[in-house]
Every structure is written in C-alpha cells, then in structure tokens.
Design a protein around this motif. Sequence first.
Motif, PDB file in Angstrom:
ATOM      1  N   THR A  45      10.120   2.796   5.714  1.00  0.00           N
ATOM      2  CA  THR A  45      11.554   2.375   6.118  1.00  0.00           C
ATOM      3  C   THR A  45      11.497   1.141   7.028  1.00  0.00           C
ATOM      4  O   THR A  45      12.271   0.290   6.866  1.00  0.00           O
ATOM      5  N   SER A  46      10.825   1.563   8.188  1.00  0.00           N
ATOM      6  CA  SER A  46      10.833   0.237   9.084  1.00  0.00           C
ATOM      7  C   SER A  46      10.349  -0.929   8.503  1.00  0.00           C
ATOM      8  O   SER A  46      10.845  -1.937   8.905  1.00  0.00           O
TER       9      SER A  46
ATOM     10  N   GLU B  94       0.962  -1.276  -0.205  1.00  0.00           N
ATOM     11  CA  GLU B  94       0.056  -0.075  -0.022  1.00  0.00           C
ATOM     12  C   GLU B  94       0.909   1.320  -0.143  1.00  0.00           C
ATOM     13  O   GLU B  94       0.616   2.195  -0.689  1.00  0.00           O
ATOM     14  N   LEU B  95       1.801   1.243   0.834  1.00  0.00           N
ATOM     15  CA  LEU B  95       2.683   2.323   1.067  1.00  0.00           C
ATOM     16  C   LEU B  95       3.690   2.733  -0.380  1.00  0.00           C
ATOM     17  O   LEU B  95       3.881   3.881  -0.814  1.00  0.00           O
ATOM     18  N   SER B  96       3.878   1.558  -1.041  1.00  0.00           N
ATOM     19  CA  SER B  96       4.611   1.583  -2.246  1.00  0.00           C
ATOM     20  C   SER B  96       3.797   2.325  -3.122  1.00  0.00           C
ATOM     21  O   SER B  96       4.355   3.296  -3.957  1.00  0.00           O
ATOM     22  N   LYS B  97       2.589   1.875  -3.357  1.00  0.00           N
ATOM     23  CA  LYS B  97       1.757   2.415  -4.454  1.00  0.00           C
ATOM     24  C   LYS B  97       1.381   3.756  -4.133  1.00  0.00           C
ATOM     25  O   LYS B  97       1.295   4.569  -5.157  1.00  0.00           O
ATOM     26  N   LYS B  98       1.174   4.043  -2.926  1.00  0.00           N
ATOM     27  CA  LYS B  98       1.094   5.596  -2.660  1.00  0.00           C
ATOM     28  C   LYS B  98       2.223   6.516  -2.827  1.00  0.00           C
ATOM     29  O   LYS B  98       1.994   7.550  -3.461  1.00  0.00           O
ATOM     30  N   SER B  99       3.323   5.960  -2.431  1.00  0.00           N
ATOM     31  CA  SER B  99       4.442   6.853  -2.850  1.00  0.00           C
ATOM     32  C   SER B  99       4.608   7.098  -4.323  1.00  0.00           C
ATOM     33  O   SER B  99       5.143   7.950  -4.717  1.00  0.00           O
ATOM     34  N   LYS B 100       4.125   6.100  -5.040  1.00  0.00           N
ATOM     35  CA  LYS B 100       4.268   6.260  -6.526  1.00  0.00           C
ATOM     36  C   LYS B 100       3.198   7.122  -7.243  1.00  0.00           C
ATOM     37  O   LYS B 100       3.406   7.811  -8.261  1.00  0.00           O
ATOM     38  N   THR B 101       2.205   7.229  -6.649  1.00  0.00           N
ATOM     39  CA  THR B 101       1.049   8.225  -7.094  1.00  0.00           C
ATOM     40  C   THR B 101       1.011   9.451  -6.372  1.00  0.00           C
ATOM     41  O   THR B 101       1.443  10.563  -6.948  1.00  0.00           O
ATOM     42  N   ILE B 102       0.684   9.735  -5.028  1.00  0.00           N
ATOM     43  CA  ILE B 102       0.580  11.123  -4.647  1.00  0.00           C
ATOM     44  C   ILE B 102       1.600  11.498  -3.489  1.00  0.00           C
ATOM     45  O   ILE B 102       1.639  12.346  -2.948  1.00  0.00           O
ATOM     46  N   GLY B 103       2.560  10.516  -3.114  1.00  0.00           N
ATOM     47  CA  GLY B 103       3.512  10.546  -2.117  1.00  0.00           C
ATOM     48  C   GLY B 103       3.270  10.404  -0.708  1.00  0.00           C
ATOM     49  O   GLY B 103       2.054  10.000  -0.344  1.00  0.00           O
ATOM     50  N   LEU B 104       4.267  10.111   0.150  1.00  0.00           N
ATOM     51  CA  LEU B 104       4.032   9.661   1.666  1.00  0.00           C
ATOM     52  C   LEU B 104       4.295  10.962   2.495  1.00  0.00           C
ATOM     53  O   LEU B 104       4.879  11.811   2.262  1.00  0.00           O
TER      54      LEU B 104
END
Length: 77
Positions: A31-32, A12-22
Amino acid sequence: MLTPDKIKRINELSKKSKTIGLSIEEAKEQTSLRKEYLETFRSSMRDTIEHVKVLDPEGNDVTPDKVKEARTKKFLN
C-alpha cells in the motif's frame, strides 16, 4: 522518483498477492509503495501537461486557460 528497486518490489508483491497472498506487513508495504508510485506518476503527468502548448492547424495558441493558469502559477512560486 521511484527507484528501480522499489518498482521491482512493487512487482514482486503484486505477483505474490496473486499467488499465495501477502502477510499483514507485506500488504502495508504494498500500500505504501503504491501510494508513492501514484504520487510520482501524478506529479510527472502534471508537469508534462503544464509544459504542453496546443496549436490549431493555423498555428494559433489554443492551450486551455486552466493549463496556462497552472503554468503561470507554478512559475511565479
């Protein structure tokens, strides 16, 4: 071992980082989780390698000495 929920969260975080950012908190969480994933993967790979026995076509044990030493060291501890 990583739980299915943690793997799902990593994705989920990977997908979000590629689309709207974290957000900063999400980046820290990512990272953890990645660190935990890599530790689990490396441990599993190490265990697999330590249990491998390599044989040549004639049936002779040609397992590298480094692997044999790691196996012996692990079982003595």
